[in-house]
Design a protein around this motif. Structure first.
Motif, short mmCIF file in Angstrom:
data_model
loop_
_atom_site.label_atom_id
_atom_site.label_comp_id
_atom_site.label_asym_id
_atom_site.label_seq_id
_atom_site.Cartn_x
_atom_site.Cartn_y
_atom_site.Cartn_z
N GLU A 66 -10.42 41.90 69.78
CA GLU A 66 -11.64 41.10 69.84
C GLU A 66 -11.41 39.67 69.36
O GLU A 66 -10.79 39.45 68.32
N THR A 67 -11.91 38.70 70.16
CA THR A 67 -11.83 37.30 69.71
C THR A 67 -13.01 37.02 68.81
O THR A 67 -14.16 37.20 69.20
N ILE A 68 -12.72 36.55 67.60
CA ILE A 68 -13.77 36.26 66.63
C ILE A 68 -14.26 34.83 66.81
O ILE A 68 -15.42 34.52 66.61
N MET A 69 -13.34 33.95 67.19
CA MET A 69 -13.67 32.53 67.18
C MET A 69 -12.65 31.78 68.02
O MET A 69 -11.51 32.22 68.15
N LYS A 70 -13.10 30.65 68.59
CA LYS A 70 -12.20 29.85 69.42
C LYS A 70 -12.46 28.39 69.14
O LYS A 70 -13.61 27.97 69.07
N LYS A 71 -11.43 27.59 68.96
CA LYS A 71 -11.59 26.15 68.72
C LYS A 71 -10.64 25.42 69.67
O LYS A 71 -9.48 25.81 69.81
N VAL A 84 -7.27 22.03 63.91
CA VAL A 84 -8.64 22.54 64.02
C VAL A 84 -9.08 23.07 62.65
O VAL A 84 -8.24 23.40 61.81
N VAL A 85 -10.38 23.07 62.43
CA VAL A 85 -10.94 23.67 61.22
C VAL A 85 -11.70 24.92 61.66
O VAL A 85 -12.61 24.83 62.48
N LEU A 86 -11.29 26.06 61.16
CA LEU A 86 -11.98 27.30 61.51
C LEU A 86 -13.34 27.38 60.81
O LEU A 86 -13.56 26.73 59.79
N ASP A 87 -14.24 28.17 61.37
CA ASP A 87 -15.50 28.42 60.68
C ASP A 87 -15.19 29.20 59.40
O ASP A 87 -14.23 29.98 59.37
N PRO A 88 -16.02 29.00 58.37
CA PRO A 88 -15.77 29.73 57.11
C PRO A 88 -15.77 31.24 57.34
O PRO A 88 -16.59 31.77 58.09
#
Ligand SMILES: *[C@@H]1O[C@H](CO)[C@@H](O)[C@H](O)[C@H]1NC(C)=O
Ligand SMILES: *[C@@H]1O[C@H](CO)[C@@H](O)[C@H](O)[C@H]1NC(C)=O
Ligand SMILES: *[C@@H]1O[C@H](CO)[C@@H](O)[C@H](O)[C@H]1NC(C)=O
Ligand SMILES: *[C@@H]1O[C@H](CO)[C@@H](O)[C@H](O)[C@H]1NC(C)=O
Ligand SMILES: *[C@@H]1O[C@H](CO)[C@@H](O)[C@H](O)[C@H]1NC(C)=O
Length: 525
Positions: A66-71, A84-88
């Protein structure tokens, strides 16, 4: 002496990473790798690397399929870097971080696996920070004690110096790894720091979430080597001429370790720093240490805050070890002065010049028989334990006692021949008649005389000062290189067993009840 990995301003990676073969030029920063810990919420973790100028880079975070986040970002023209800065993220894991570079029709994909989110601490300083678990007391047992700590991950920077600020580490001794007896006990002063490891272990026991530890220290180095030109200038550290930076060479040269071993980390998101250094400044720019140390802290804070795009806190917690004791041929004031300067001459931290700092007092952890010399005491467990108490209070906001007792009030009762000290906390006292001294002046000459303990109660201590026939100018406590035997100093806080820190207080014309900078200025009653 020059380290094997010595380089001048090189940015080339000397470590060949498995991922690097995925495509020429496209890579993560040297310290983004398998088994790493990324900084958890409220900060966002910074992920960065290099690529082909103008290419698009997509960074994604995966848990299983599963992809949690993409930047998405692009590679900057001049530096060839991307960020890139990931979400907290909440603490935990494991995750996979994937970075894909798209340039024209070519895609290149890099992956790092087993990534955890938690708190990342940077550990720096000289040899007492560099000492490994194999060199401390109970080494065999401590080295074997790693099973419960697989979420504490370690990383160790190579000994490298550079003339210019490097953007990435030129060499790494130990890539991110789970702790094992081999990587913790690699040899004397090699790879992972024992203080760093034990501090992380204690923090993990308290927090129960992943901890990332980065060890970056070099024995025998003065603070000037770890300071940027900016902070040296701010303190008026002489940089030209005689005995100055022109003639200092090797890893003691001004700014060279800042450039190569600290600055490359400034783009990452961190929780805080711990520091064990000062022995090399006992006879080098000692009188400036009350400026160079607070200036280093301030400069590191500014640089890491900016480099992480504000993700690392502007006033991130900074902990340090106040120098322990050692057997010196001469007994003089140099060691006590450095201990005092480590607190910017307040005697305690945090204080107005050193906000959000914490300190482990170590003057009672002496080690006469250390095979590495008495300058390298082997009880690092107590050092780390005291440091972690400071971190829990200052960095994590727990209400607990993290520093030993200091006098809040010092009152001169001249007619009774007493100096009454009122402590901030309860004190546990073991009589010792030489540990307190008074400066006694007559005919413009002052002399330090012992002030024996007269009487004490839960929070007060009266010193007998009848030996002073002149004017009393100051009082000091534990103002020697070796103030007491192992864990046998005369003053502790009873339940926490934290030692009273050394202090010096001067006579003032302050009225009783008025507050001054020093908690312990003497008031005449
Ligand atoms: C490259 O990646 C992009 C975005 O993931 C995708 O749309 C494209 O089809 C890929 N191209 C190739 C040649 O794999
Ligand atoms: C630092 O200490 C020296 C003496 O050791 C003193 O002369 C100087 O005023 C102090 N500087 C600061 C900034 O506190
Ligand atoms: C690291 O931070 C500095 C200061 O903000 C910035 O100039 C530099 O471009 C950053 N590095 C990357 C790879 O973005
Ligand atoms: C070493 O182990 C002994 C026995 O358990 C213990 O009493 C001692 O406190 C340990 N030393 C340190 C420095 O932790
Ligand atoms: C100073 O200490 C002595 C001895 O403990 C005590 O008798 C006296 O009351 C104290 N004086 C003051 C003003 O606190």
């Amino acid at each position: 002496m020059v380290a094997p990995g010595f380089v001048f301003g090189l940015v080339l990676p000397l470590i060949v990473r498995a991922d690097a073969s995925a495509g020429v030029g496209f890579r993560f920063a040297s310290y983004i790798g398998n088994d790493m810990v990324l900084q958890k919420e409220p900060a966002g973790a910074v992920i960065w690397g290099y690529g082909i100028s103008g290419a698009t880079v997509t960074v994604s975070l995966w848990q299983g399929q599963e992809t949690i986040m993409k930047k998405v970002t692009s590679v900057k023209a001049h530096s060839n870097s991307w960020m890139v800065v990931l979400d907290p993220m909440k603490p935990g894991g494991p995750y996979e971080v994937m970075a894909q570079q798209t340039f024209g029709r070519t895609n290149i994909t890099l992956r790092v696996h087993d990534v955890l989110f938690g708190d990342v601490w940077l550990c720096s300083g000289q040899s007492n920070m560099q000492m490994t678990v194999s060199q401390i007391f109970n080494a065999t047992r401590e080295l074997a004690n790693t099973v419960a700590y697989q979420s504490v991950r370690i990383f160790s920077v190579s000994l490298i110096q550079a003339e210019q600020e490097l953007e990435d580490l030129a060499q790494v001794d130990l890539q991110w790894a789970k702790p094992t007896s081999e990587n913790l006990g690699h040899g004397a002063f090699k790879y992972m720091s024992a203080v760093c490891w034990l501090f992380g272990r204690d923090l993990y026991d308290a927090l129960r979430y992943p901890i990332g530890l980065i060890s970056s220290s070099w024995g025998g180095t003065p603070i000037e080597a770890w300071s940027s030109g900016r902070s040296l200038k701010a303190c008026g550290v002489p940089t030209r001429g005689f005995t100055q930076s022109d003639t200092v060479t090797g890893p003691s040269k001004y700014s060279v370790l800042w450039n190569a071993m600290i600055h490359p980390l400034h783009n990452m998101s961190l929780k805080g720093v711990i520091w064990y250094q000062g022995e090399s400044n006992v006879n080098f720019n000692r009188d400036l240490y009350n400026c160079t140390f607070p200036a280093l802290i301030e400069d590191w804070r500014q640089t890491f805050h900016r480099g992480s795009q504000g993700q690392t806190e502007r006033f991130f917690p900074f902990g340090f070890v106040q120098l322990s004791s050692y057997l010196s041929a001469t007994s003089d004031d140099t060691f006590p002065e450095i201990r005092w300067h480590q607190t910017a001459d307040f005697g305690f931290v945090p204080n107005a010049r050193m906000p959000s700092t914490f300190m482990a007092v170590a003057m009672d952890l002496c080690d006469r028989k250390s095979p590495f010399g008495s300058i390298h005491p082997r009880d690092k467990q107590t050092v780390a334990y005291r440091l972690h108490l400071g971190a829990r209070a200052v960095a994590y906001g727990e209400k607990l006692i993290f520093q030993g007792p200091l006098p809040e009030n010092v009152e001169l009762l001249a007619d009774r021949g007493l100096l009454n000290l009122t402590y901030s906390q309860e004190i546990q006292v073991q009589r010792q008649d030489k540990i307190f001294e008074i400066s006694c002046c007559s005919d413009h000459q002052c002399k330090w005389l012992p002030a024996p303990m007269d009487a004490f109660s839960a929070q007060t201590l009266a010193l007998n000062i009848r030996s002073c026939r002149g004017a009393l100018a100051a009082v000091r406590y534990a103002w020697t290189t070796w103030p007491c035997e192992y864990k046998q100093c005369p003053l502790y806080h009873p339940s926490s067993t934290l030692p009273a820190p050394p202090f010096i207080a001067f006579m003032t014309d302050r009225k009783p009840g008025e507050h001054s900078k020093l908690a312990g200025d003497i008031v005449a009653l």
